[in-house]
Design a protein around this motif. Sequence first.
Motif, PDB file in Angstrom:
ATOM      1  N   ILE A 279     -15.454  -7.656  19.148  1.00 53.67           N
ATOM      2  CA  ILE A 279     -14.967  -7.181  20.445  1.00 53.67           C
ATOM      3  C   ILE A 279     -15.708  -7.869  21.590  1.00 53.67           C
ATOM      4  O   ILE A 279     -15.126  -8.185  22.632  1.00 53.67           O
ATOM      5  CB  ILE A 279     -15.120  -5.643  20.536  1.00 53.67           C
ATOM      6  CG1 ILE A 279     -14.138  -4.971  19.578  1.00 53.67           C
ATOM      7  CG2 ILE A 279     -14.898  -5.147  21.959  1.00 53.67           C
ATOM      8  CD1 ILE A 279     -14.359  -3.487  19.418  1.00 53.67           C
ATOM      9  N   ILE A 280     -16.999  -8.112  21.383  1.00 59.94           N
ATOM     10  CA  ILE A 280     -17.823  -8.724  22.430  1.00 59.94           C
ATOM     11  C   ILE A 280     -17.561 -10.224  22.551  1.00 59.94           C
ATOM     12  O   ILE A 280     -17.673 -10.796  23.640  1.00 59.94           O
ATOM     13  CB  ILE A 280     -19.318  -8.467  22.145  1.00 59.94           C
ATOM     14  CG1 ILE A 280     -19.613  -6.971  22.232  1.00 59.94           C
ATOM     15  CG2 ILE A 280     -20.214  -9.214  23.127  1.00 59.94           C
ATOM     16  CD1 ILE A 280     -21.007  -6.605  21.778  1.00 59.94           C
ATOM     17  N   LEU A 281     -17.175 -10.876  21.463  1.00 58.76           N
ATOM     18  CA  LEU A 281     -17.011 -12.340  21.450  1.00 58.76           C
ATOM     19  C   LEU A 281     -16.136 -12.883  22.587  1.00 58.76           C
ATOM     20  O   LEU A 281     -16.499 -13.900  23.196  1.00 58.76           O
ATOM     21  CB  LEU A 281     -16.447 -12.794  20.098  1.00 58.76           C
ATOM     22  CG  LEU A 281     -17.462 -13.061  18.982  1.00 58.76           C
ATOM     23  CD1 LEU A 281     -16.758 -13.427  17.690  1.00 58.76           C
ATOM     24  CD2 LEU A 281     -18.426 -14.175  19.386  1.00 58.76           C
ATOM     25  N   PRO A 282     -14.999 -12.264  22.906  1.00 57.05           N
ATOM     26  CA  PRO A 282     -14.180 -12.816  24.004  1.00 57.05           C
ATOM     27  C   PRO A 282     -14.902 -12.880  25.351  1.00 57.05           C
ATOM     28  O   PRO A 282     -14.535 -13.680  26.212  1.00 57.05           O
ATOM     29  CB  PRO A 282     -12.981 -11.854  24.070  1.00 57.05           C
ATOM     30  CG  PRO A 282     -12.890 -11.279  22.698  1.00 57.05           C
ATOM     31  CD  PRO A 282     -14.301 -11.162  22.229  1.00 57.05           C
ATOM     32  N   THR A 283     -15.922 -12.041  25.537  1.00 54.34           N
ATOM     33  CA  THR A 283     -16.650 -12.068  26.814  1.00 54.34           C
ATOM     34  C   THR A 283     -17.488 -13.335  26.943  1.00 54.34           C
ATOM     35  O   THR A 283     -17.954 -13.639  28.041  1.00 54.34           O
ATOM     36  CB  THR A 283     -17.559 -10.832  26.954  1.00 54.34           C
ATOM     37  OG1 THR A 283     -18.579 -10.861  25.942  1.00 54.34           O
ATOM     38  CG2 THR A 283     -16.754  -9.551  26.814  1.00 54.34           C
ATOM     39  N   TRP A 284     -17.707 -14.036  25.833  1.00 55.49           N
ATOM     40  CA  TRP A 284     -18.474 -15.285  25.877  1.00 55.49           C
ATOM     41  C   TRP A 284     -17.622 -16.469  26.339  1.00 55.49           C
ATOM     42  O   TRP A 284     -18.146 -17.545  26.595  1.00 55.49           O
ATOM     43  CB  TRP A 284     -19.064 -15.598  24.510  1.00 55.49           C
ATOM     44  CG  TRP A 284     -19.999 -14.551  23.984  1.00 55.49           C
ATOM     45  CD1 TRP A 284     -20.432 -13.439  24.625  1.00 55.49           C
ATOM     46  CD2 TRP A 284     -20.618 -14.513  22.694  1.00 55.49           C
ATOM     47  NE1 TRP A 284     -21.274 -12.702  23.832  1.00 55.49           N
ATOM     48  CE2 TRP A 284     -21.416 -13.334  22.634  1.00 55.49           C
ATOM     49  CE3 TRP A 284     -20.582 -15.341  21.584  1.00 55.49           C
ATOM     50  CZ2 TRP A 284     -22.157 -12.983  21.518  1.00 55.49           C
ATOM     51  CZ3 TRP A 284     -21.321 -14.995  20.463  1.00 55.49           C
ATOM     52  CH2 TRP A 284     -22.108 -13.823  20.426  1.00 55.49           C
ATOM     53  N   ILE A 285     -16.306 -16.263  26.394  1.00 54.59           N
ATOM     54  CA  ILE A 285     -15.392 -17.330  26.798  1.00 54.59           C
ATOM     55  C   ILE A 285     -15.211 -17.288  28.315  1.00 54.59           C
ATOM     56  O   ILE A 285     -15.072 -16.210  28.903  1.00 54.59           O
ATOM     57  CB  ILE A 285     -14.027 -17.174  26.095  1.00 54.59           C
ATOM     58  CG1 ILE A 285     -14.216 -17.188  24.565  1.00 54.59           C
ATOM     59  CG2 ILE A 285     -13.072 -18.279  26.508  1.00 54.59           C
ATOM     60  CD1 ILE A 285     -12.953 -16.861  23.799  1.00 54.59           C
TER      61      ILE A 285
END
Length: 267
Positions: A95-101
């Motif tokens: 869930i957190i991974l997209p915030t790294w984009i």
Amino acid sequence: MSRSSRGLYLIPYYLWMVLFVALPVVLVAYYSLFDIEGHFTLSNYASFFTPVYLRMTLSSFWYALLITFFSLLVAYPAAYALTRTKHKQLWLLLIILPTWINLLLKAYAFIGIFGTYGPVNSLFKAIGLGEHQILFNDFSFVFVSVYIFIPFMIMPIFNALEDINPTLIAASRDLGASSFVTLRRVIFPLTLSGVRSGCMAVFIPALSLFMLTRLIAGNKVITLGTAIEQHFLVTQDWGMGSTVAVFLILIMAVLMPVLGGGREVRK
């Protein structure tokens, strides 16, 4: 550790706060006192209370409320389900991974997804619904904004759910409460601090969105963030842009304690 030693460790923090928080706010307030020709004036503040900027402010609040509401509507059940799954840390990471984009990359990805020849319109054609203009409207703006902000709503709610003492839920069940009643009368009240934190993390930045209003909504959605961008980058009226920014800062300063609220006793 002595008090003087602790004071030395705080120096970098104070320098950071002065240079990158206090000083920019002071500069914005200073520029708001000058017109486009560099003359001292208070007309910028008078202009803010004209119908154009007041409608823009109401529009910003309306879309921020919509984004916050739909984010909460999706995030609370998702966080609740997440606490009851195996490998919850792995799911949380996904869930957190997209915030790294980068936000710009995500915006262009949705332009491709919602575009005329994108997969969504291809699906519509396949099931006989025909081609639709999904981009450059209110729906696409709210949808993409909710997608971007959902992780920031899920995280505090998930943490609040994880902090609940399981014996309180067990006691509710022992007293004959159904799952829905337990959720409504026990779980939800104990996670209000997480809900408030999530709403603050979504509502405040949603007030000042500007990139998505241009790329996804096609400038059909106008917010205070859009006005600031236009004044600084297009009309070069830094005074009016700074004035809008001053009012946006004041609005955020008022909303933070309101949305932040107090901490709940969970255990």
